[in-house]
Design an enzyme around this catalytic site. Sequence first.
Site, PDB file in Angstrom:
ATOM      1  N   TRP A 181       0.786  -1.231   0.000  1.00  0.00           N
ATOM      2  CA  TRP A 181       0.000   0.000   0.000  1.00  0.00           C
ATOM      3  C   TRP A 181       0.823   1.289   0.000  1.00  0.00           C
ATOM      4  O   TRP A 181       0.611   2.178  -0.828  1.00  0.00           O
ATOM      5  CB  TRP A 181      -0.982   0.007   1.179  1.00  0.00           C
ATOM      6  CG  TRP A 181      -1.869   1.206   1.131  1.00  0.00           C
ATOM      7  CD1 TRP A 181      -1.835   2.288   1.935  1.00  0.00           C
ATOM      8  CD2 TRP A 181      -2.905   1.459   0.166  1.00  0.00           C
ATOM      9  NE1 TRP A 181      -2.787   3.196   1.561  1.00  0.00           N
ATOM     10  CE2 TRP A 181      -3.457   2.713   0.471  1.00  0.00           C
ATOM     11  CE3 TRP A 181      -3.412   0.745  -0.925  1.00  0.00           C
ATOM     12  CZ2 TRP A 181      -4.495   3.276  -0.272  1.00  0.00           C
ATOM     13  CZ3 TRP A 181      -4.448   1.300  -1.661  1.00  0.00           C
ATOM     14  CH2 TRP A 181      -4.971   2.550  -1.325  1.00  0.00           C
ATOM     15  N   ASP A 192      -2.125  -5.456  -0.636  1.00  0.00           N
ATOM     16  CA  ASP A 192      -3.156  -4.628  -0.011  1.00  0.00           C
ATOM     17  C   ASP A 192      -4.253  -4.330  -1.028  1.00  0.00           C
ATOM     18  O   ASP A 192      -4.336  -4.971  -2.091  1.00  0.00           O
ATOM     19  CB  ASP A 192      -2.490  -3.345   0.536  1.00  0.00           C
ATOM     20  CG  ASP A 192      -3.209  -2.735   1.721  1.00  0.00           C
ATOM     21  OD1 ASP A 192      -4.308  -2.192   1.526  1.00  0.00           O
ATOM     22  OD2 ASP A 192      -2.671  -2.772   2.849  1.00  0.00           O
ATOM     23  N   ASP A 193      -5.081  -3.369  -0.719  1.00  0.00           N
ATOM     24  CA  ASP A 193      -6.227  -2.990  -1.544  1.00  0.00           C
ATOM     25  C   ASP A 193      -5.808  -2.712  -2.996  1.00  0.00           C
ATOM     26  O   ASP A 193      -4.651  -2.368  -3.257  1.00  0.00           O
ATOM     27  CB  ASP A 193      -6.834  -1.720  -0.933  1.00  0.00           C
ATOM     28  CG  ASP A 193      -8.284  -1.537  -1.280  1.00  0.00           C
ATOM     29  OD1 ASP A 193      -8.805  -2.310  -2.093  1.00  0.00           O
ATOM     30  OD2 ASP A 193      -8.908  -0.609  -0.718  1.00  0.00           O
ATOM     31  N   CYS A 217     -11.538   0.471   1.278  1.00  0.00           N
ATOM     32  CA  CYS A 217     -11.182   1.876   1.516  1.00  0.00           C
ATOM     33  C   CYS A 217     -10.879   2.590   0.204  1.00  0.00           C
ATOM     34  O   CYS A 217     -11.262   3.742   0.013  1.00  0.00           O
ATOM     35  CB  CYS A 217      -9.978   1.969   2.450  1.00  0.00           C
ATOM     36  SG  CYS A 217     -10.405   1.762   4.172  1.00  0.00           S
ATOM     37  N   LYS A 254      -5.102  -9.028   6.118  1.00  0.00           N
ATOM     38  CA  LYS A 254      -5.347  -7.681   6.662  1.00  0.00           C
ATOM     39  C   LYS A 254      -6.820  -7.380   6.425  1.00  0.00           C
ATOM     40  O   LYS A 254      -7.292  -7.348   5.281  1.00  0.00           O
ATOM     41  CB  LYS A 254      -4.465  -6.667   5.937  1.00  0.00           C
ATOM     42  CG  LYS A 254      -4.766  -5.222   6.334  1.00  0.00           C
ATOM     43  CD  LYS A 254      -3.717  -4.285   5.771  1.00  0.00           C
ATOM     44  CE  LYS A 254      -4.097  -2.823   5.956  1.00  0.00           C
ATOM     45  NZ  LYS A 254      -3.086  -1.915   5.396  1.00  0.00           N
ATOM     46  N   ASP A 279      -9.737  -4.752   6.994  1.00  0.00           N
ATOM     47  CA  ASP A 279      -9.695  -3.302   7.181  1.00  0.00           C
ATOM     48  C   ASP A 279     -11.117  -2.739   7.270  1.00  0.00           C
ATOM     49  O   ASP A 279     -11.924  -2.963   6.356  1.00  0.00           O
ATOM     50  CB  ASP A 279      -8.949  -2.743   5.950  1.00  0.00           C
ATOM     51  CG  ASP A 279      -8.487  -1.319   6.122  1.00  0.00           C
ATOM     52  OD1 ASP A 279      -8.535  -0.806   7.248  1.00  0.00           O
ATOM     53  OD2 ASP A 279      -8.068  -0.726   5.103  1.00  0.00           O
ATOM     54  N   ARG A 285      -4.510  -2.398  14.303  1.00  0.00           N
ATOM     55  CA  ARG A 285      -4.079  -1.019  14.085  1.00  0.00           C
ATOM     56  C   ARG A 285      -4.591  -0.154  15.234  1.00  0.00           C
ATOM     57  O   ARG A 285      -5.722  -0.324  15.691  1.00  0.00           O
ATOM     58  CB  ARG A 285      -4.619  -0.509  12.751  1.00  0.00           C
ATOM     59  CG  ARG A 285      -3.812  -0.965  11.545  1.00  0.00           C
ATOM     60  CD  ARG A 285      -2.682   0.005  11.250  1.00  0.00           C
ATOM     61  NE  ARG A 285      -3.228   1.310  10.900  1.00  0.00           N
ATOM     62  CZ  ARG A 285      -3.685   1.625   9.695  1.00  0.00           C
ATOM     63  NH1 ARG A 285      -3.648   0.741   8.714  1.00  0.00           N
ATOM     64  NH2 ARG A 285      -4.175   2.821   9.452  1.00  0.00           N
ATOM     65  N   ASP A 305      -4.092   6.194   9.266  1.00  0.00           N
ATOM     66  CA  ASP A 305      -2.917   5.890   8.437  1.00  0.00           C
ATOM     67  C   ASP A 305      -1.717   6.783   8.759  1.00  0.00           C
ATOM     68  O   ASP A 305      -1.846   8.006   8.844  1.00  0.00           O
ATOM     69  CB  ASP A 305      -3.250   6.063   6.955  1.00  0.00           C
ATOM     70  CG  ASP A 305      -4.248   5.023   6.477  1.00  0.00           C
ATOM     71  OD1 ASP A 305      -4.847   4.341   7.324  1.00  0.00           O
ATOM     72  OD2 ASP A 305      -4.421   4.907   5.262  1.00  0.00           O
TER      73      ASP A 305
HETATM   74  C1  GLA Z   1      -6.911   2.106   4.708  1.00  0.00           C
HETATM   75  C2  GLA Z   1      -5.812   1.415   5.495  1.00  0.00           C
HETATM   76  C3  GLA Z   1      -4.540   1.444   4.676  1.00  0.00           C
HETATM   77  C4  GLA Z   1      -4.765   0.742   3.345  1.00  0.00           C
HETATM   78  C5  GLA Z   1      -5.919   1.387   2.608  1.00  0.00           C
HETATM   79  C6  GLA Z   1      -6.321   0.610   1.383  1.00  0.00           C
HETATM   80  O1  GLA Z   1      -6.656   3.465   4.535  1.00  0.00           O
HETATM   81  O2  GLA Z   1      -5.624   2.042   6.730  1.00  0.00           O
HETATM   82  O3  GLA Z   1      -3.505   0.813   5.389  1.00  0.00           O
HETATM   83  O4  GLA Z   1      -5.027  -0.620   3.576  1.00  0.00           O
HETATM   84  O5  GLA Z   1      -7.067   1.490   3.440  1.00  0.00           O
HETATM   85  O6  GLA Z   1      -7.364   1.215   0.692  1.00  0.00           O
END
Ligand code: GLA
Length: 368
Positions: A13, A57-58, A107, A141, A143, A197, A201
């Site tokens: 990410w 990640d995303d 997200c 992960k 989220d 977490r 971020d």
């Molecule tokens: C959130 C998470 C990040 C990342 C993004 C992905 O902001 O906190 O760490 O995973 O989403 O869209």
Amino acid sequence: MKAATPPMGWNSWNHFLNKTKLRADIPATTEKAVLNQARALVDTGMAAAGYEYVVLDDCFQSYKRDHQGRLQGHPHRFPNGIKYLADQIHDMGLKFGIYSVPGSLTCAQQYDDYHGLDLGSLGREEVDVQAFAEWGVDYLKYDWCRAHINDGLKAPAAFKKMADLLSKYAPEIVYSISEYGLFESHLWAPDFCNLWRTTDDLMPNWPSLMRTLDLQENLYPYSKPGHWNDPDMLQVGNGDLSDSENRAHMYLWAILNAPLMAGNDLTTMSEKTLQLLTHPGVIAINQDWAGSQGRLTFNLDGIQIWEKPLSSGSTAIVILNRSAEIQDFNVTQKFEAVSSWKDVWSGDQAISGNISIPPHDAFLLISQ
Ligand code: GLA
């Protein structure tokens, strides 16, 4: 025990985020790019230093699920599918992690204009966990992404649901959750998550680093082997952070027993960044557990001391200068019982008396 020490690895990410923002419809997160990072993890010596997870990640997702209702990789960017990627990563001797969300929208769908329908795990939790198990996923992960607002979900129940399914279908998957501290996850996540977490971020700049650090102050009682406070992935080597700031970041995350998830471009990083990420003495402090993560024990005029017991019986300290001026700190006056300290970075074992700490910098010391 899963995650007996803070997990270490690389997550896609932090490095790919900016590019995603530029061209939300064609993010740079591709099979080729991720495999290049994985290869760099091995080739640079980071894997040998302990970084073992490669977490996708995303923004890996195809904009729709397949006909069986399964998540799939974006067909152009992940042409061989996610299982192939996982296999390649495993063949390098690494572990593979993936991303999902308890609600209906990821997200990036909300904040980065990522396209897609039904990409979240809501109502498809079982299908998703079964797919993760088949793909050989080692780390999830999960989220939050405003699932309380979008879908009326409640934490911790939504996170527990996934934990139960993981226990059933893939008990070896390390379970990393992320609700940014909105619902006090430190109070319940240790019961069924490996890491949680604690904040929003972390961005690659000093104010964000200090804001995130401040929010860790009272969380030390909640972490223990298998269950870690997660102040977010590393930004070492990213954005606006100077060499001093990178050093302070790494030392602080080490003493907090934070998961060490690098988030920089491993294929182009400087020698300095690599040395900082892989310093054996720094990593040893992060991975050592002697009953408590580091905690704040001194805070005056921009100088802070974060202190952590080590299993050797010594104490590790980070002396952090948050101010914009050089500051002197007398380590012998502060810790009268310790005659000398070892500077972890240089190996110098005869540190005592006044130490000059540059602005936005830190020392990592071990009592001798
Ligand atoms: C959130 C998470 C990040 C990342 C993004 C992905 O902001 O906190 O760490 O995973 O989403 O869209």
